[in-house]
Design an enzyme around this catalytic site. Sequence first.
Site, PDB file in Angstrom:
ATOM      1  N   LYS A   1       0.987  -1.250   0.030  1.00 61.22           N
ATOM      2  CA  LYS A   1       0.055  -0.064  -0.193  1.00 61.22           C
ATOM      3  C   LYS A   1       1.045   1.257   0.123  1.00 61.22           C
ATOM      4  O   LYS A   1       0.560   2.272  -0.731  1.00 61.22           O
ATOM      5  CB  LYS A   1      -0.919   0.062   1.143  1.00 61.22           C
ATOM      6  CG  LYS A   1      -1.999  -1.013   1.258  1.00 61.22           C
ATOM      7  CD  LYS A   1      -2.913  -1.000   2.420  1.00 61.22           C
ATOM      8  CE  LYS A   1      -3.927  -2.152   2.320  1.00 61.22           C
ATOM      9  NZ  LYS A   1      -4.938  -2.455   3.321  1.00 61.22           N
TER      10      LYS A   1
ATOM     11  N   GLN B   1      -4.787  -1.520   9.463  1.00 58.90           N
ATOM     12  CA  GLN B   1      -4.581  -2.705   8.697  1.00 58.90           C
ATOM     13  C   GLN B   1      -5.384  -3.703   9.503  1.00 58.90           C
ATOM     14  O   GLN B   1      -4.992  -3.852  10.998  1.00 58.90           O
ATOM     15  CB  GLN B   1      -3.184  -3.121   8.300  1.00 58.90           C
ATOM     16  CG  GLN B   1      -3.073  -4.284   7.762  1.00 58.90           C
ATOM     17  CD  GLN B   1      -3.623  -4.192   6.279  1.00 58.90           C
ATOM     18  OE1 GLN B   1      -3.733  -3.280   5.680  1.00 58.90           O
ATOM     19  NE2 GLN B   1      -4.135  -5.189   5.809  1.00 58.90           N
TER      20      GLN B   1
ATOM     21  N   ASP C   1     -10.883   3.517   4.151  1.00 57.07           N
ATOM     22  CA  ASP C   1     -11.372   2.186   4.063  1.00 57.07           C
ATOM     23  C   ASP C   1     -12.860   2.084   4.002  1.00 57.07           C
ATOM     24  O   ASP C   1     -13.572   1.195   3.733  1.00 57.07           O
ATOM     25  CB  ASP C   1     -10.942   1.347   5.291  1.00 57.07           C
ATOM     26  CG  ASP C   1      -9.773   0.484   5.205  1.00 57.07           C
ATOM     27  OD1 ASP C   1      -9.460   0.156   3.853  1.00 57.07           O
ATOM     28  OD2 ASP C   1      -9.038   0.393   5.991  1.00 57.07           O
TER      29      ASP C   1
END
Length: 296
Positions: free
Chosen positions: A54, A98, A121
Amino acid sequence: MKAELIDGKRIAGEVRAEVAAGVVEMKQRFGIVPRLAVVLVGDDPASSIYVRSKKKVATEAGMVASDDTLPADVTQDELLRQVRLLGDDDSVSGVLVQLPVPDHIDVDAVIEALNPDKDVDGLHPTNVGLLVQGRARFVPATPAGIQQMLLRTGNDPSGKHVVVCGRSEIVGKPISLLLMQKAAGANATVTICHSRTADLGSITRQADILVAAMGQPGIITADMVKDGAVVIDVGTNRIDAPERKCGYRLVGDVDFEAVSEKASAITPVPGGVGPMTIAMLLQNTLLAAQQAAAKG
Ligand code: GUN
């Protein structure tokens, strides 16, 4: 093989180039470089690989990417403090934690500690609510990536029967909500199946577009797929492969070889949904930076 291969890597490259152009424009117009902050708890090897990629892809798109790696035994309070700190930091455009986090951490509390304006997200209840109401701000990256793959390969879901296998917060629920909306690129009839669905095959066989997101290697077999269906495999399951240097192999939820003989189009694993997820995360980060700049 009969099915056309949906090349997630190529389509992700297109999206990443579009994002990179947006980043250049932000720099020129506002003097702002979007910054993505990733929080990783512990040293799970798979999560560490995801975080590294990422950051790499964000940097390649011209963004700044930073990570905070906290020890696996970090307290809930310390983690929440860090997430709030990033949420309040004006130099940070987007924040993600994460997942999964260790068992002693309350994941819902972590998600609620995110600043919804930076929740790239799309997991904060505010952003989930906006998606439910058809006015999404940040669509979770994997569902957003699936939608783009469908649209950019001429498989508009409008009027199609989409069967989603899986009901996770991060894929199953949001992809179902996204594709059922009364909106361009959506307008599908959506059925959601899961681990307790009786006679799964009788439902998956009705799918024009089948999204497999159950996290069970090879659960979707050829007899469960209608001739000509479009099959999107979200599974990224690690299975032992002692012959390989890394010791494992990634396989999807779909029996790729056999299903390729029936489907009209199919995503591979790896190289399908995975690269799209990271590309769409970047797009959300750019969007967060643009929205912050517009607010002034
Ligand atoms: N772990 C697996 N997929 C994801 C994702 O899309 N976002 C985050 N934060 N963690 C993940």
